[in-house]
Scaffold this active site. Sequence first.
Site, mmCIF file in Angstrom:
data_model
loop_
_atom_site.group_PDB
_atom_site.id
_atom_site.type_symbol
_atom_site.label_atom_id
_atom_site.label_comp_id
_atom_site.label_asym_id
_atom_site.label_seq_id
_atom_site.Cartn_x
_atom_site.Cartn_y
_atom_site.Cartn_z
ATOM 1 N N ARG A 75 2.234 2.456 -11.370
ATOM 2 C CA ARG A 75 1.818 2.890 -12.712
ATOM 3 C C ARG A 75 2.726 2.387 -13.834
ATOM 4 N NH1 ARG A 75 0.766 6.290 -8.795
ATOM 5 N NH2 ARG A 75 -1.331 7.171 -8.709
ATOM 6 N N HIS A 100 -1.867 -0.332 -10.664
ATOM 7 C CA HIS A 100 -2.146 -1.472 -9.779
ATOM 8 C C HIS A 100 -2.819 -2.655 -10.479
ATOM 9 C CE1 HIS A 100 -0.589 0.780 -6.541
ATOM 10 N NE2 HIS A 100 -1.679 1.359 -6.077
ATOM 11 N N HIS A 170 -1.043 -3.626 -0.017
ATOM 12 C CA HIS A 170 -1.414 -2.220 0.087
ATOM 13 C C HIS A 170 -2.122 -1.908 1.413
ATOM 14 C CE1 HIS A 170 -2.413 1.739 -1.416
ATOM 15 N NE2 HIS A 170 -1.930 1.469 -2.608
ATOM 16 N N SER A 171 -1.653 -2.490 2.514
ATOM 17 C CA SER A 171 -2.262 -2.191 3.818
ATOM 18 C C SER A 171 -2.005 -0.752 4.225
ATOM 19 C CB SER A 171 -1.700 -3.122 4.892
ATOM 20 O OG SER A 171 -2.242 -4.407 4.722
ATOM 21 N N TYR A 172 -3.012 -0.152 4.843
ATOM 22 C CA TYR A 172 -2.918 1.209 5.371
ATOM 23 C C TYR A 172 -2.748 1.088 6.886
ATOM 24 C CZ TYR A 172 -4.889 3.229 1.018
ATOM 25 O OH TYR A 172 -5.126 3.629 -0.274
ATOM 26 N N ASP A 241 4.259 9.856 -1.680
ATOM 27 C CA ASP A 241 3.708 8.851 -2.590
ATOM 28 C C ASP A 241 4.858 8.495 -3.536
ATOM 29 O OD1 ASP A 241 2.094 7.173 -4.004
ATOM 30 O OD2 ASP A 241 0.744 8.709 -4.787
ATOM 31 N N GLN A 274 7.160 1.826 -1.878
ATOM 32 C CA GLN A 274 6.404 3.048 -2.109
ATOM 33 C C GLN A 274 5.829 3.445 -0.748
ATOM 34 O OE1 GLN A 274 5.944 4.352 -5.231
ATOM 35 N NE2 GLN A 274 4.304 5.837 -4.965
ATOM 36 N N GLU A 301 4.549 -0.072 0.761
ATOM 37 C CA GLU A 301 4.323 -1.019 -0.343
ATOM 38 C C GLU A 301 5.656 -1.489 -0.895
ATOM 39 O OE1 GLU A 301 1.573 0.959 -3.178
ATOM 40 O OE2 GLU A 301 1.372 2.410 -1.588
HETATM 41 C C1 BGC Z 1 -0.212 4.944 -5.277
HETATM 42 C C2 BGC Z 1 -1.086 6.158 -5.130
HETATM 43 C C3 BGC Z 1 -2.522 5.725 -5.281
HETATM 44 C C4 BGC Z 1 -2.800 4.722 -4.191
HETATM 45 C C5 BGC Z 1 -4.208 4.192 -4.177
HETATM 46 C C6 BGC Z 1 -0.559 4.012 -4.170
HETATM 47 O O1 BGC Z 1 0.210 2.881 -4.269
HETATM 48 O O2 BGC Z 1 1.156 5.256 -5.269
HETATM 49 O O3 BGC Z 1 -0.735 7.140 -6.068
HETATM 50 O O4 BGC Z 1 -3.394 6.812 -5.179
HETATM 51 O O5 BGC Z 1 -1.919 3.645 -4.289
HETATM 52 O O6 BGC Z 1 -4.583 3.731 -5.393
#
Ligand code: BGC
Length: 337
Positions: A75, A100, A170-172, A241, A274, A301
């Site tokens: 952010r 993002h 942003h891989s899960y 987070d 992150q 991240e």
């Molecule tokens: C952020 C979250 C967000 C997510 C998906 C993460 O990198 O820190 O707050 O909800 O991405 O957008």
Amino acid sequence: MIEVIKHIDDQIDLISMKNEQLEVVVSNYGCTIIKVIMADKNGHKDDVVLGYDDFTQYQTLDAYLGALVGRVANRIKAGQFRLNGQDYHLAVNNGPNHLHGGIKGFSYQVFDYTIEDEHTLKLHYLSKDGEEGYPGDLDLTVIYTLKDDTLTAHYQATSSADTLINITNHSYFNLSGHKENIYQHTLQIHASQFACVDSDGLTTGELKDVEGTPFDFRQPALIGERVEQDDEQLKIGKGFDHPFLFDTQSNQVILTHEPTGRQLIVSTTLPQAQIYTANYLDGRLGKYGERYYARDAVCIETQNMPDAIHLEEHPTTLLKKGETCDEITSYQFKVIQ
Ligand code: BGC
């Protein structure tokens, strides 16, 4: 071996990077990591990242599954910043803030690409001056290399004017192959401090020692024993987070799923990550007909400090004209017995 395995349309492809230990499927849309297929300790293969079967979901939904995120990950307060005496206004797409890279950040852009050799895929995107409100033509090259059990992402960027950059992936991850949530995943993070966030997820500038808190992963701990603890920062974030500030310069994050013997070791040139426990996944339909909920995965991240432009005296996210941003993050997918 690297080969194109599917044309989604005349611009977007799925590309498979494969060797004996790993298959990684990526798209030139958002440099998205679509699949990571690896064996467990018994040789059984599973896909260890979340994603979608229906490609249009990558193009329309907001959780950034597998995507590269930029220009600036996380952010920026109020979507505004001042640079060289000028005010810039970015897209506000997350409560009162910019998230993002904006409405159509890099996650939603088509990269051109070349297969360089059997291990190396090179992707490229030119982000125009003013895109999502950012100054400067930003030229970004992303090199994905697959060697043995390791996928490496190398990011290089230059800009025609001073600008901001904070690229991440942003891989899960779910090393069980999404057979269960991440409570039984063990996490180790070589970080003795984390950054606090407010109720909008924005970093406040306050750093806290992990000592004596659920954020202390310096020794490996089960995520399930930590994430629901009664802690003010965990409540504000609806789970983890938060940025973790690294103490070491390699192998900073280790995620292990003991039952399958799968282990992910993340090593980066960046100073923090992150850690996000998928707090906002809401039951959406994912790959293999499965639905995704909070705690179904963890994102690691790697990046500079979110909102650095407002928090740091010499912002680490500032990319000056003529300089090169050059960062590497590698993901080693190991099998331990
Ligand atoms: C952020 C979250 C967000 C997510 C998906 C993460 O990198 O820190 O707050 O909800 O991405 O957008």
